[in-house]
Write a protein that holds these residues in place. Sequence first.
Motif, PDB file in Angstrom:
ATOM      1  N   ARG A  98      99.940  52.521  33.877  1.00 18.95           N
ATOM      2  CA  ARG A  98      99.918  53.937  34.269  1.00 18.95           C
ATOM      3  C   ARG A  98     100.845  54.751  33.384  1.00 18.95           C
ATOM      4  O   ARG A  98     100.451  55.810  32.863  1.00 18.95           O
ATOM      5  CB  ARG A  98     100.325  54.080  35.735  1.00 18.95           C
ATOM      6  CG  ARG A  98     100.251  55.539  36.242  1.00 18.95           C
ATOM      7  CD  ARG A  98     101.009  55.724  37.527  1.00 18.95           C
ATOM      8  NE  ARG A  98     102.440  55.561  37.344  1.00 18.95           N
ATOM      9  CZ  ARG A  98     103.250  56.485  36.837  1.00 18.95           C
ATOM     10  NH1 ARG A  98     102.751  57.648  36.419  1.00 18.95           N
ATOM     11  NH2 ARG A  98     104.539  56.264  36.712  1.00 18.95           N
ATOM     12  N   ARG A 150      90.457  49.298  42.940  1.00 18.68           N
ATOM     13  CA  ARG A 150      90.911  50.337  43.869  1.00 18.68           C
ATOM     14  C   ARG A 150      92.415  50.566  43.733  1.00 18.68           C
ATOM     15  O   ARG A 150      92.892  51.699  43.734  1.00 18.68           O
ATOM     16  CB  ARG A 150      90.551  49.915  45.296  1.00 18.68           C
ATOM     17  CG  ARG A 150      90.681  50.970  46.360  1.00 18.68           C
ATOM     18  CD  ARG A 150      89.551  51.969  46.327  1.00 18.68           C
ATOM     19  NE  ARG A 150      89.850  53.163  45.554  1.00 18.68           N
ATOM     20  CZ  ARG A 150      88.952  53.829  44.855  1.00 18.68           C
ATOM     21  NH1 ARG A 150      87.701  53.430  44.787  1.00 18.68           N
ATOM     22  NH2 ARG A 150      89.296  54.903  44.185  1.00 18.68           N
ATOM     23  N   ARG A 151      93.185  49.480  43.614  1.00 19.93           N
ATOM     24  CA  ARG A 151      94.633  49.613  43.437  1.00 19.93           C
ATOM     25  C   ARG A 151      94.960  50.343  42.143  1.00 19.93           C
ATOM     26  O   ARG A 151      95.862  51.190  42.095  1.00 19.93           O
ATOM     27  CB  ARG A 151      95.305  48.234  43.426  1.00 19.93           C
ATOM     28  CG  ARG A 151      95.469  47.588  44.805  1.00 19.93           C
ATOM     29  CD  ARG A 151      96.052  46.183  44.671  1.00 19.93           C
ATOM     30  NE  ARG A 151      97.303  46.171  43.932  1.00 19.93           N
ATOM     31  CZ  ARG A 151      97.751  45.113  43.245  1.00 19.93           C
ATOM     32  NH1 ARG A 151      97.021  44.005  43.173  1.00 19.93           N
ATOM     33  NH2 ARG A 151      98.906  45.176  42.621  1.00 19.93           N
ATOM     34  N   GLU A 176      82.661  57.106  40.358  1.00 17.44           N
ATOM     35  CA  GLU A 176      83.750  56.437  39.636  1.00 17.44           C
ATOM     36  C   GLU A 176      83.206  55.419  38.641  1.00 17.44           C
ATOM     37  O   GLU A 176      83.726  55.287  37.525  1.00 17.44           O
ATOM     38  CB  GLU A 176      84.681  55.762  40.631  1.00 17.44           C
ATOM     39  CG  GLU A 176      85.519  56.740  41.448  1.00 17.44           C
ATOM     40  CD  GLU A 176      86.313  56.071  42.558  1.00 17.44           C
ATOM     41  OE1 GLU A 176      87.346  56.632  42.969  1.00 17.44           O
ATOM     42  OE2 GLU A 176      85.907  54.986  43.017  1.00 17.44           O
ATOM     43  N   ILE A 232      93.031  52.467  40.376  1.00 14.34           N
ATOM     44  CA  ILE A 232      92.637  53.876  40.449  1.00 14.34           C
ATOM     45  C   ILE A 232      93.608  54.653  41.322  1.00 14.34           C
ATOM     46  O   ILE A 232      94.052  55.754  40.947  1.00 14.34           O
ATOM     47  CB  ILE A 232      91.199  53.994  40.993  1.00 14.34           C
ATOM     48  CG1 ILE A 232      90.196  53.417  39.986  1.00 14.34           C
ATOM     49  CG2 ILE A 232      90.845  55.444  41.305  1.00 14.34           C
ATOM     50  CD1 ILE A 232      88.799  53.231  40.542  1.00 14.34           C
ATOM     51  N   ASP A 233      93.942  54.097  42.472  1.00 12.91           N
ATOM     52  CA  ASP A 233      94.860  54.794  43.382  1.00 12.91           C
ATOM     53  C   ASP A 233      96.252  54.959  42.777  1.00 12.91           C
ATOM     54  O   ASP A 233      96.985  55.883  43.137  1.00 12.91           O
ATOM     55  CB  ASP A 233      94.941  54.049  44.720  1.00 12.91           C
ATOM     56  CG  ASP A 233      93.638  54.113  45.506  1.00 12.91           C
ATOM     57  OD1 ASP A 233      92.775  54.957  45.164  1.00 12.91           O
ATOM     58  OD2 ASP A 233      93.474  53.316  46.456  1.00 12.91           O
ATOM     59  N   ALA A 234      96.603  54.064  41.836  1.00  8.01           N
ATOM     60  CA  ALA A 234      97.903  54.162  41.165  1.00  8.01           C
ATOM     61  C   ALA A 234      97.860  55.138  39.991  1.00  8.01           C
ATOM     62  O   ALA A 234      98.903  55.420  39.396  1.00  8.01           O
ATOM     63  CB  ALA A 234      98.338  52.782  40.671  1.00  8.01           C
ATOM     64  N   GLY A 235      96.658  55.629  39.640  1.00  9.32           N
ATOM     65  CA  GLY A 235      96.547  56.582  38.547  1.00  9.32           C
ATOM     66  C   GLY A 235      96.156  55.983  37.212  1.00  9.32           C
ATOM     67  O   GLY A 235      96.337  56.622  36.170  1.00  9.32           O
ATOM     68  N   GLN A 270      89.151  59.887  38.377  1.00  6.33           N
ATOM     69  CA  GLN A 270      88.075  58.898  38.260  1.00  6.33           C
ATOM     70  C   GLN A 270      86.774  59.346  38.912  1.00  6.33           C
ATOM     71  O   GLN A 270      85.697  59.088  38.378  1.00  6.33           O
ATOM     72  CB  GLN A 270      88.537  57.579  38.897  1.00  6.33           C
ATOM     73  CG  GLN A 270      87.570  56.427  38.723  1.00  6.33           C
ATOM     74  CD  GLN A 270      87.791  55.615  37.471  1.00  6.33           C
ATOM     75  OE1 GLN A 270      88.918  55.408  37.050  1.00  6.33           O
ATOM     76  NE2 GLN A 270      86.710  55.123  36.866  1.00  6.33           N
TER      77      GLN A 270
END
Length: 406
Positions: free
Chosen positions: A275, A299-300, A341, A302-305, A18
């Motif tokens: 995901r 944020r969750r 991002e 993106i952080d999870a892919g 991202q």
Amino acid sequence: MILRNIGQLAMCRESGGQGEIHLIPNAALACEGGRIVWVGRDSDLPVSASTHEEIDAAGRLVVPGLIDCHTHLAFGGWRADEFEQRLRGRTYLEIAAAGGGIRSTVEATRQISESELVRRCQLFLNEMLALGITTVECKSGYGLDVDTELKLLRVYREVARCQPVKIVPTFLAHIVPVEYLSRRDAYLNLLCTNLIPSIARDRLAESCDVFVEESAFTVDEARAILEAAARYGLKRRVHADQLTDKGAAELAAETKALSADHLEQVSSAGIEALRRAGVIAVSLPLASLYLHTPPMPARRLIDAGVPVAVATDFNPGSAPSFHLPLAMMLACNLQRMTPAEALKGATIYAARALGVEADRGSLEEGKAADFLLIDGEDVNHWLYHFRANACDEVFIDGVRLPPAPR
């Protein structure tokens, strides 16, 4: 044409996650026939490019043309009264239950002429283009009956012919109209066996979207609509988990949708399903702002892919603004996305949400030469120092468009 003396150029290729926008300092970009034929450092410019007409970027930032991958561009009327009602504490669902919301726009849209809708869309698009928005997804959904839904999609076809912004039309199964509330199965049959086949036959839309919510369609109803769309060759998208978690993110993954949009109430299971399926999540922070609700947990995701696109949701009720740079700034401030991002979310990931990433959304050889000259030293400064419009120049298919009045 060749653009030289670029301070920074953001390619925004799909690779790298991202936050990777593939910055090139001191860059140049060459175009032929509306396509990018070379991009890189100015010092590496091939000798063969010396015959091109040169344009001086004057050290400015260059980014791909912005893509608004979620709008409801054609509609009749406005709903400013609901703005005050929400400020006084009434919720979206309460306003809808009282006959407002989408149903009030449907009434206005059924009354307005096709030519007036074309004129309104052109006015909106002129202002969007000045902001650097070069591709716009446009949904139907404010007709609900066969004639008005087809009218809205014909409007988009006409608008695509008479102005430079690329239009990506989408049929939206929005809500069940009042006249079918006591016979929902009949309305589903109308959509699946009449309207969707007609739209596909006349190539009026590229995708089918469906709104899954208490006030709209159930998961099972939405699945039937999306399966019908797939049978007729339409891409799939889902208005998912906006006001309540109905498992719509999981449905988007199951039906191989291009995108799941909204996701303010998405569950951990929904995030994991997106995901695994490679579905784009589309953030719509303007809607969260106007509805006074928590935004999508970007944020969750993106952080999870899960790749996150950013769009406006421009419509007369819950997001009456088409200012995509404003939505990008809000994605930064309300959802803790970095400027890089947010830019990737409004370019290549937005292109993926529409299925046009092979042609738009990044500055790469062979792609359409859609790009912007931004009055800013870098992407951080552009989105941090928010102004009415920092876009100085717009190019679509390599053509320098005349500046819009400010």
